[in-house]
Design an enzyme around this catalytic site. Structure first.
Site, PDB file in Angstrom:
ATOM      1  N   HIS A   1       0.842  -1.203   0.000  1.00  0.00           N
ATOM      2  CA  HIS A   1       0.000   0.000   0.000  1.00  0.00           C
ATOM      3  C   HIS A   1       0.877   1.253   0.000  1.00  0.00           C
ATOM      4  O   HIS A   1       2.120   1.172   0.169  1.00  0.00           O
ATOM      5  CB  HIS A   1      -0.942   0.008   1.219  1.00  0.00           C
ATOM      6  CG  HIS A   1      -0.266  -0.097   2.538  1.00  0.00           C
ATOM      7  ND1 HIS A   1       0.517   0.907   3.081  1.00  0.00           N
ATOM      8  CD2 HIS A   1      -0.267  -1.098   3.466  1.00  0.00           C
ATOM      9  CE1 HIS A   1       0.963   0.552   4.261  1.00  0.00           C
ATOM     10  NE2 HIS A   1       0.508  -0.683   4.530  1.00  0.00           N
TER      11      HIS A   1
ATOM     12  N   CYS B   1       3.290  -5.120   6.576  1.00  0.00           N
ATOM     13  CA  CYS B   1       2.926  -4.634   5.251  1.00  0.00           C
ATOM     14  C   CYS B   1       4.147  -4.113   4.495  1.00  0.00           C
ATOM     15  O   CYS B   1       5.227  -3.963   5.051  1.00  0.00           O
ATOM     16  CB  CYS B   1       1.876  -3.536   5.354  1.00  0.00           C
ATOM     17  SG  CYS B   1       0.252  -4.143   5.846  1.00  0.00           S
TER      18      CYS B   1
END
Length: 550
Positions: A501, A525
């Site tokens: 992301h 992440c």
């Protein structure tokens, strides 16, 4: 001289001796007849014995001719012992059975009465017909699958009891008109294509109010089953709530038939190549529901239960909606696939190059109707096909934890490479997961990992923007929490919560600032620059394969 002449006439041997020549002697002239007891001669007995085999042979020939002629005759006539509705039709031809049924249908008029008024009503007035040809075929087929000696035995019977028509399918319009009855017409249930055009939905029917046609229809049908030997009974008509001819139940059965056919569409082929498919939309354009499942059909119609197929309408559908889409020039199909070959997106559907021979598809409707009536299949036409090819673009993503990069590949070639921040538990040099919160195996889907996991994944969930929060319990009992708002362009690839992301910073941080992670870490992440996150998000389709390596 006379002596020599006599010798010449008598003949002579080589030794010169003369021999007299006598005429053959007929011994029968001297024979005395031999008599058997009773005075019959032996010669007469021999003559009589010689005659009996010929008589026996003649009897066998006559019997053989009779049996053979009978077998030949019954090849085209109803077999011995066959009855229709209890009436003998043995020896009747197909045409004769059809004629008898049709005559009985024509004669089956019912006298009806209501409120002092009477009228004559036929099956046709009730909206019913009788498929005499279908019934006659059943008569002709009766007993033919039995052993030959049972087939021709008159005591071995078979009664054809098929119902001439369905009384429940009768309609009351004409009946009410003839008896001057005001009615509220019932509305038949029907079918329509579902929203995605792949199947059918039932549209419910509505009851009406008026003359009840069912008892009248039953009386007419009973008269037909007498084959004209008894008139129909008089029926007094009653007023009641009238169900539609096509009830919701009948429509549901028709839906089941059509849905089944839509799942097994009829393919139109040239050789082994399918050039078109007739599915739900073709069925919707060429079928109707007939509540009288034994009703007579038009020459262009075929039945499957309550569904009637119209070959002419199906041919028109093919001519108007299918044939114009067949193109002689081939166009290849183009798709995007992931690393394991699964299709992610179709860029161009493509089509075969198809040329149908002149007039070769003029019977597509008739042939396809027969296939549908049998439950599916295919129709073959003459022509040529230039098969399309499929061009695949393979998309994969590689996350290198030691290099702190995300690389996008197409067909094995790197087309984008971004700097990235990785999980806080990953060693910044080797990329290996370390520390007390490192879990080397897959975690519970509801638990966040503190590392970016190694392995092969697929992007399975995407958000343009998402608030991210979490809670980890450390070994000393303390908790580590985070709450990042409006994290942009999220691509989840692991079920433990790992995603690629836009880096979760309050202000923009671009790709050039994330060399070796730019000093940023995450809870598993992979963060990429604000300036490239949207581009990657749009490129990384759902299902794109992701390989994570240390």
């Amino acid at each position: 001289m006379n002596e020599n002449n006599e010798m010449n006439r008598a003949g002579a041997f080589a030794d010169g001796e003369a021999t007299a020549v006598f005429a053959p002697l007929d011994m029968s002239a001297f024979a005395t007849p031999a008599f058997e007891e009773g005075g019959r001669s032996a010669s007469r007995r021999r003559k009589r014995h010689a005659v009996w085999p010929w008589i026996l042979l003649a009897v066998v020939v006559v019997l053989g001719a009779f049996v053979g002629g009978g077998i030949w005759f019954f090849q085209s006539h109803a077999l011995p012992g066959v009855t229709l509705w209890g009436h003998s039709v043995t020896g009747s031809s197909y045409e004769r059975v059809v004629s008898r049924i049709d005559a009985a249908v024509d004669d089956a008029t019912v006298t009806v009465s209501y409120d002092g008024k009477t009228a004559k009503v036929s099956l046709k007035d009730l909206g019913l017909s009788v498929d005499s040809e279908s019934i006659a075929r059943q008569v002709m087929d009766a007993k033919r699958d039995e052993a030959w000696w049972q087939r021709y035995a008159f005591w071995n019977t078979a009664d054809i009891t098929v119902e001439p028509a369905n009384a429940k399918a009768a309609v009351s319009d004409t009946l009410s008109q003839k008896l001057s009855i005001d009615e509220v017409k019932a509305t038949d249930a029907s079918l329509r294509l579902n929203e995605d055009g792949t199947g059918f939905d039932v549209v419910s029917g509505q009851q009406g109010q008026g003359a009840d046609p069912a008892p009248v229809a039953k009386a007419a049908i009973a008269a037909v089953e007498t084959l004209g030997s008894a008139p129909a009974k008089t029926v007094t008509v009653e007023l009641k709530a009238i169900d539609p001819s096509v009830t919701d139940d009948i429509a549901a059965k028709a839906k089941a038939t059509l849905d089944g056919l839509a799942n097994k569409p009829v393919d139109i082929k040239i050789g082994d190549h399918t050039i078109a498919t007739l599915g739900a939309q073709a069925l919707a354009a060429s079928t109707r529901i007939d509540a009288n499942e034994n009703g007579k059909l038009a020459d262009n119609e075929t039945r499957n239960g309550y569904v009637v197929f119209d070959a002419d309408k199906l041919q028109k559908y093919y001519d108007d909606s299918v044939k114009p889409n067949l193109q002689s020039g081939r166009e290849d199909r183009e798709v995007i696939v992931n690393g394991v070959g699964e299709e992610l997106k179709v860029l161009k559907e493509g089509h075969d190059g198809v040329t149908v021979a002149a007039g070769a598809d003029s019977s597509v409707g008739a042939d396809a109707v027969q296939a549908f009536a049998k439950g599916g299949g295919s129709v073959t036409v003459e022509g040529t096909v230039d098969p399309m090819k499929t061009k695949s673009t393979k998309r994969t993503v590689v996350i290198d934890l030691s290099d702190h990069t995300v690389t996008a590949y197409e067909n094995g070639k790197a087309i984008m490479k971004f700097n990235a921040g990785i999980g806080r538990g990953n060693d910044p040099t080797t990329g290996e997961c370390t520390g007390e919160l490192c879990t080397p195996t897959y975690c519970d889907p509801n638990t966040y990992d503190n590392c970016t996991e190694n392995g092969d994944f697929k992007i399975w969930l995407k958000y343009q923007s998402q608030n991210m929060s979490g809670n980890l319990t450390l070994s000393d009992g303390s908790n580590e929490t985070w709450d990042a708002k409006n994290v942009g362009f999220v691509n989840y690839f692991s079920k433990t919560g790992c995603a690629i992301h836009r880096v979760a910073t309050q202000t923009a941080m671009n790709n050039s600032q994330l060399v070796k992670g730019g000093g940023l870490w995450s809870h598993g992440c992979v963060g990429i620059g604000w300036d490239v996150a949207q581009q990657f998000y749009e490129w990384a389709l759902m299902g794109t394969t992701v390989h994570v390596q240390a």
